[in-house]
Design a protein around this motif. Structure first.
Motif, PDB file in Angstrom:
ATOM      1  N   PHE A 186       0.820  -1.212   0.000  1.00 34.66           N
ATOM      2  CA  PHE A 186       0.000   0.000   0.000  1.00 34.66           C
ATOM      3  C   PHE A 186       0.851   1.258   0.000  1.00 34.66           C
ATOM      4  N   ASN A 187       2.131   1.124   0.378  1.00 33.93           N
ATOM      5  CA  ASN A 187       3.002   2.298   0.441  1.00 33.93           C
ATOM      6  C   ASN A 187       3.471   2.772  -0.928  1.00 33.93           C
ATOM      7  N   PHE A 188       3.338   1.919  -1.957  1.00 35.34           N
ATOM      8  CA  PHE A 188       3.884   2.336  -3.244  1.00 35.34           C
ATOM      9  C   PHE A 188       2.912   2.204  -4.418  1.00 35.34           C
ATOM     10  N   THR A 189       1.800   1.514  -4.263  1.00 33.81           N
ATOM     11  CA  THR A 189       0.965   1.224  -5.431  1.00 33.81           C
ATOM     12  C   THR A 189       0.420   2.486  -6.104  1.00 33.81           C
ATOM     13  N   GLU A 190      -0.086   3.440  -5.310  1.00 33.77           N
ATOM     14  CA  GLU A 190      -0.625   4.661  -5.936  1.00 33.77           C
ATOM     15  C   GLU A 190       0.474   5.442  -6.658  1.00 33.77           C
ATOM     16  N   LYS A 191       1.636   5.563  -6.020  1.00 37.18           N
ATOM     17  CA  LYS A 191       2.749   6.281  -6.660  1.00 37.18           C
ATOM     18  C   LYS A 191       3.208   5.555  -7.921  1.00 37.18           C
TER      19      LYS A 191
ATOM     20  N   ARG B 291      -8.851  -0.514   0.298  1.00 40.02           N
ATOM     21  CA  ARG B 291      -8.487  -1.376   1.425  1.00 40.02           C
ATOM     22  C   ARG B 291      -8.851  -2.835   1.214  1.00 40.02           C
ATOM     23  N   GLY B 292      -9.661  -3.128   0.199  1.00 40.37           N
ATOM     24  CA  GLY B 292     -10.182  -4.472   0.033  1.00 40.37           C
ATOM     25  C   GLY B 292      -9.189  -5.446  -0.576  1.00 40.37           C
ATOM     26  N   TYR B 293      -9.462  -6.719  -0.372  1.00 41.24           N
ATOM     27  CA  TYR B 293      -8.633  -7.800  -0.896  1.00 41.24           C
ATOM     28  C   TYR B 293      -9.446  -8.626  -1.876  1.00 41.24           C
ATOM     29  N   VAL B 294      -8.840  -8.932  -2.998  1.00 44.44           N
ATOM     30  CA  VAL B 294      -9.503  -9.729  -4.024  1.00 44.44           C
ATOM     31  C   VAL B 294      -9.487 -11.195  -3.649  1.00 44.44           C
ATOM     32  N   VAL B 295      -8.323 -11.705  -3.284  1.00 44.99           N
ATOM     33  CA  VAL B 295      -8.169 -13.080  -2.848  1.00 44.99           C
ATOM     34  C   VAL B 295      -6.973 -13.152  -1.912  1.00 44.99           C
ATOM     35  N   TRP B 296      -7.139 -13.777  -0.759  1.00 47.33           N
ATOM     36  CA  TRP B 296      -6.111 -13.949   0.250  1.00 47.33           C
ATOM     37  C   TRP B 296      -5.401 -12.630   0.528  1.00 47.33           C
ATOM     38  N   VAL B 297      -4.073 -12.545   0.250  1.00 42.53           N
ATOM     39  CA  VAL B 297      -3.327 -11.325   0.568  1.00 42.53           C
ATOM     40  C   VAL B 297      -3.233 -10.373  -0.629  1.00 42.53           C
ATOM     41  N   ILE B 298      -3.882 -10.702  -1.723  1.00 49.54           N
ATOM     42  CA  ILE B 298      -3.812  -9.872  -2.928  1.00 49.54           C
ATOM     43  C   ILE B 298      -4.873  -8.786  -2.834  1.00 49.54           C
ATOM     44  N   SER B 299      -4.439  -7.557  -2.588  1.00 48.79           N
ATOM     45  CA  SER B 299      -5.378  -6.441  -2.490  1.00 48.79           C
ATOM     46  C   SER B 299      -5.804  -5.991  -3.882  1.00 48.79           C
ATOM     47  N   PHE B 300      -6.915  -5.248  -3.936  1.00 48.46           N
ATOM     48  CA  PHE B 300      -7.378  -4.714  -5.211  1.00 48.46           C
ATOM     49  C   PHE B 300      -6.339  -3.772  -5.806  1.00 48.46           C
ATOM     50  N   GLU B 301      -5.718  -2.949  -4.967  1.00 45.56           N
ATOM     51  CA  GLU B 301      -4.707  -2.013  -5.461  1.00 45.56           C
ATOM     52  C   GLU B 301      -3.524  -2.755  -6.073  1.00 45.56           C
ATOM     53  N   LEU B 302      -3.080  -3.823  -5.412  1.00 50.77           N
ATOM     54  CA  LEU B 302      -1.938  -4.579  -5.928  1.00 50.77           C
ATOM     55  C   LEU B 302      -2.287  -5.241  -7.259  1.00 50.77           C
ATOM     56  N   LEU B 303      -3.491  -5.811  -7.344  1.00 44.84           N
ATOM     57  CA  LEU B 303      -3.914  -6.432  -8.596  1.00 44.84           C
ATOM     58  C   LEU B 303      -3.993  -5.401  -9.710  1.00 44.84           C
ATOM     59  N   LEU B 304      -4.557  -4.226  -9.406  1.00 48.59           N
ATOM     60  CA  LEU B 304      -4.638  -3.160 -10.400  1.00 48.59           C
ATOM     61  C   LEU B 304      -3.252  -2.718 -10.837  1.00 48.59           C
ATOM     62  N   PHE B 305      -2.330  -2.628  -9.891  1.00 47.36           N
ATOM     63  CA  PHE B 305      -0.946  -2.253 -10.201  1.00 47.36           C
ATOM     64  C   PHE B 305      -0.311  -3.244 -11.168  1.00 47.36           C
TER      65      PHE B 305
ATOM     66  N   CYS C 103      -7.924   5.546  -5.466  1.00 43.76           N
ATOM     67  CA  CYS C 103      -7.380   4.530  -4.560  1.00 43.76           C
ATOM     68  C   CYS C 103      -6.928   5.139  -3.233  1.00 43.76           C
ATOM     69  N   LEU C 104      -6.233   6.262  -3.305  1.00 46.25           N
ATOM     70  CA  LEU C 104      -5.711   6.886  -2.087  1.00 46.25           C
ATOM     71  C   LEU C 104      -6.838   7.408  -1.207  1.00 46.25           C
ATOM     72  N   THR C 105      -7.836   8.046  -1.813  1.00 43.48           N
ATOM     73  CA  THR C 105      -8.975   8.555  -1.043  1.00 43.48           C
ATOM     74  C   THR C 105      -9.748   7.410  -0.407  1.00 43.48           C
ATOM     75  N   ALA C 106      -9.931   6.320  -1.160  1.00 40.16           N
ATOM     76  CA  ALA C 106     -10.642   5.161  -0.622  1.00 40.16           C
ATOM     77  C   ALA C 106      -9.865   4.536   0.531  1.00 40.16           C
ATOM     78  N   ARG C 107      -8.542   4.515   0.422  1.00 42.86           N
ATOM     79  CA  ARG C 107      -7.727   3.905   1.478  1.00 42.86           C
ATOM     80  C   ARG C 107      -7.722   4.758   2.735  1.00 42.86           C
ATOM     81  N   LEU C 108      -7.623   6.077   2.586  1.00 43.65           N
ATOM     82  CA  LEU C 108      -7.591   6.968   3.749  1.00 43.65           C
ATOM     83  C   LEU C 108      -8.983   7.192   4.336  1.00 43.65           C
ATOM     84  N   GLY C 109      -9.994   7.117   3.496  1.00 40.42           N
ATOM     85  CA  GLY C 109     -11.359   7.329   3.981  1.00 40.42           C
ATOM     86  C   GLY C 109     -11.733   8.769   4.186  1.00 40.42           C
ATOM     87  N   SER C 110     -10.924   9.699   3.730  1.00 42.84           N
ATOM     88  CA  SER C 110     -11.216  11.124   3.876  1.00 42.84           C
ATOM     89  C   SER C 110     -10.472  11.916   2.823  1.00 42.84           C
TER      90      SER C 110
END
Length: 258
Positions: free
Chosen positions: A60-65, A171-185, A243-250
């Motif tokens: 999560f620290n690098f996917t948006e960047k 913040r969501g996960y598609v399967v196990w430890v694979i988050s939506f952001e990581l899959l999109l990346f 993605c960043l707004t969804a992760r921070l929630g604000s």
């Protein structure tokens, strides 16, 4: 026939050995070795480092960047730059937060975030490709403009209360430890890699970066290609904003400032 008439045998270079030497001298291999050493050092420093959930959270620290960097890489190869991407993220996030106050749902919020990113990219592209202004000067100015608009709308306030399905995008996960952001990346990495190395558009980007004048005389529509690249950078900034707004929630005007 004398000995001087016998042709000297030619030395045929071993192409495979030449490629192997280039790989050994490449910076990609150096980065890979450094990454492996860092992983080994962190593994020795903490027994929890290689835990799958720990590694997943670290992404999560690098996917948006990184998603913004895909489009930025093409733009830099073409000889331009966009320094306003953080400002675009702030303005897109502010627009989504403002729309949220009127009851706009998740599909609408996504559309607004991507749309604002595209509009900002188009604004930068027009100033550079149509008016002929230097991209570094333009995007330094629009960087302040876009974030300044966010401060005008929000001041020291924040937009909160994003719906749960929107928060899943960050913040969501598609399967196990694979988050939506990581899959999109990963999907975007494959797409941009294929576009850059296996399409005419990618070859045009490299040609423009090497010599824009020669590319223009070769029939490449240089301004059109650069405009597309600025649009892509704006679009990727919009995706990062979602993605960043969804992760921070604000939403705050200082979002993506670090």
């Amino acid at each position: 026939m004398s000995l001087t008439d016998i042709p000297t045998p030619r030395h045929i270079p071993d192409r495979l050995s030449g490629q192997g030497a280039r790989i050994l001298r490449s910076w990609e291999l150096l980065l890979f070795v450094i990454a492996v050493l860092i992983f080994l050092a962190n593994t020795q420093a903490s027994p929890y480092f290689l835990d799958p959930w720990n590694l997943s959270d670290a992404t999560f620290n690098f996917t948006e960047k990184a998603m913004v960097a895909f489009a930025m890489a093409l733009l830099i190869i073409a000889g331009e730059i966009d320094l306003s991407v953080a400002g675009i993220i702030a303005l897109a996030s502010t627009a989504m937060g403002w729309a949220l106050q009127f009851g706009v749902g998740t599909p609408g919020l996504i559309f607004i975030g991507l749309g604002v990113g595209l509009l900002c990219g188009a604004f930068n592209g027009v100033l550079v490709t149509r008016l002929g202004l230097p991209s570094i000067v333009v995007t330094i100015g629009t960087m302040s403009l876009f974030r300044g608009l966010s401060y005008i709308v929000l001041g020291d306030q924040a937009f909160n209360g994003y719906p749960t399905d929107f928060a899943w995008l960050g913040r969501g996960y598609v399967v196990w430890v694979i988050s939506f952001e990581l899959l999109l990346f990963v999907v975007l990495a494959l797409i941009y890699g294929a576009v850059l190395h296996f399409t005419n558009f990618g070859r045009h980007v490299f040609t423009i970066g090497n010599n824009a004048t020669a590319a223009r005389f070769s029939g490449i529509r240089v301004e059109r290609v650069k405009m597309i690249l600025f649009l892509l950078t704006g679009l990727m900034s919009g995706i990062a904003a979602v993605c960043l707004t969804a992760r921070l929630g604000s939403t705050r005007p200082s979002i993506a400032s670090a």
